[in-house]
Enzyme design. Structure first.
Site: not given
Length: 364
Positions: A138, A163
């Site tokens: 990501s 995350y």
């Protein structure tokens, strides 16, 4: 090839599965169909993929075969049995607990899915060697880095959310397995993916529904965030081009001046982003144009864990594949809105050609 796709009922997973089938590959998909958001949407994506593949087959196109298992990647024995029985040629690992803000509320879900689950996938590739492991990372890994455009050679030592930390950990875990067991692995740093069948907790769906129903939308950091939006078809095109190009050892890698994006091991990192960052207020204006409705906007302070700006340098991807994302935000939102209007029937709101803004603020 036989390709194992994890997270096959997810947004990127379903689009990737569809493309692989149309390219003639056999796909074994797995998903746990959890309730992070409505599982009905996940099942609908799978049915869309099946319908589209069947339609192409009826029209004479040779398509691959899709098989599907419901499986939680944290199930160590279940994942081991799956790899032993399926013996895939390639693994495309897209399953994860997503969401920056949700990681503030339910951190243990990220431990189970993004860390334990990925470890089980790596063990599966170790015990049943594959020609290439591709896994989703990501743009969130760049964290507190304010130097843009982000290069895969940049340090990612300051994640701003759990995350992001789990995605950085995935890259390190993959490297260790590439080094120890020779698993060719490519980490794909996705930048703000959007398009048809997107997640309902992402801004395109949230904003489109709110604007259509006359409800306000919330823009944090007073809408000054910039995001490098990437249309789903560009993500999938990049991914499938990388599949037959597993990384090898970088002969120029220097352990005294280590390149963070490659290695002496068969391991690489790639940014996959549109390379055209857009301020959120401008993004909303494009969405208004395609929906033909004005938005009621609430401008709110910065949220914990949010990155101020994302901007991909995808030159490494271009060097290896000859491709970089090419669909503009205007084009992509036009396609998304066309799909949205066909799949959702929100209560109509009176057309408002001019947006309304509120500076109502709240404590994050």
């Amino acid at each position: 090839m036989k390709v194992l796709v994890t997270g096959v009922a997810g947004f990127i997973g379903a689009h990737t599965c569809r493309r692989l089938l149309l390219d003639g590959h056999d796909v074994h998909g797995i998903d746990n169909f959890n309730d992070y958001y409505d599982p009905a949407l996940k099942h609908a994506r799978v049915q869309w993929v099946r319908r589209d593949a069947s339609s192409n087959a009826i029209n004479g196109t040779s398509v691959g075969k899709l098989t599907l298992d419901s499986l939680n990647l944290a199930d160590r024995n279940g994942v081991a049995s799956l790899f032993a029985s399926q013996r895939p040629d390639v693994v495309v690992h897209l399953a994860a607990q997503a969401g920056v803000r949700y990681s503030l509320q339910n951190p243990h879900a990220y431990l189970d899915s993004n860390l334990a689950g990925f470890l089980n996938v790596l063990e599966g590739c170790r015990r049943n060697p594959v020609s290439h492991l591709l896994y989703a990372s990501s743009s969130s890994v760049y964290g507190a880095n304010l130097s843009t455009p982000y290069r895969v050679q940049d340090a990612v030592d300051h994640p701003l959310s759990l995350y992001a930390a789990t995605k950085k950990a995935n890259e390190a875990m993959a490297h260790s397995y590439s080094h120890l067991f020779g698993i060719p692995s490519s980490g794909l740093r996705f930048f703000t993916v959007y398009g048809p069948w997107g997640r309902p907790d992402m801004s395109p769906m949230l904003f489109a529904r709110a604007i259509s129903e006359g409800r306000p939308i919330q823009l944090f950091n007073e809408g000054r965030h910039q995001r490098d939006f990437t249309y789903i078809d560009d993500i999938v095109e990049s991914l499938v081009r990388l599949i037959p190009l597993p990384p090898t050892s970088n002969p120029g890698w220097n352990s005294h001046r280590p390149d963070p994006a490659s290695s002496h091991a068969p391991w690489r990192l790639y940014n996959i982003g549109g390379q055209r960052p857009v301020q959120l207020l401008d993004y909303v204006a494009l969405l208004e144009k395609h929906l033909q409705r004005g938005a009621h906007i609430e401008l709110l302070p910065l949220q914990p864990g949010d990155v101020l700006s994302t901007f991909a340098d995808a030159s490494d991807l271009a060097d290896v594949t000859g491709f970089t994302p090419e669909i503009s935000l205007d084009q992509g939102l036009g396609r998304f809105v066309a799909w949205f209007k066909n799949h959702y029937s929100p209560s109509p709101a009176p057309f408002s050609p001019a947006r309304e803004q509120s500076d109502r603020r709240r404590t994050p």
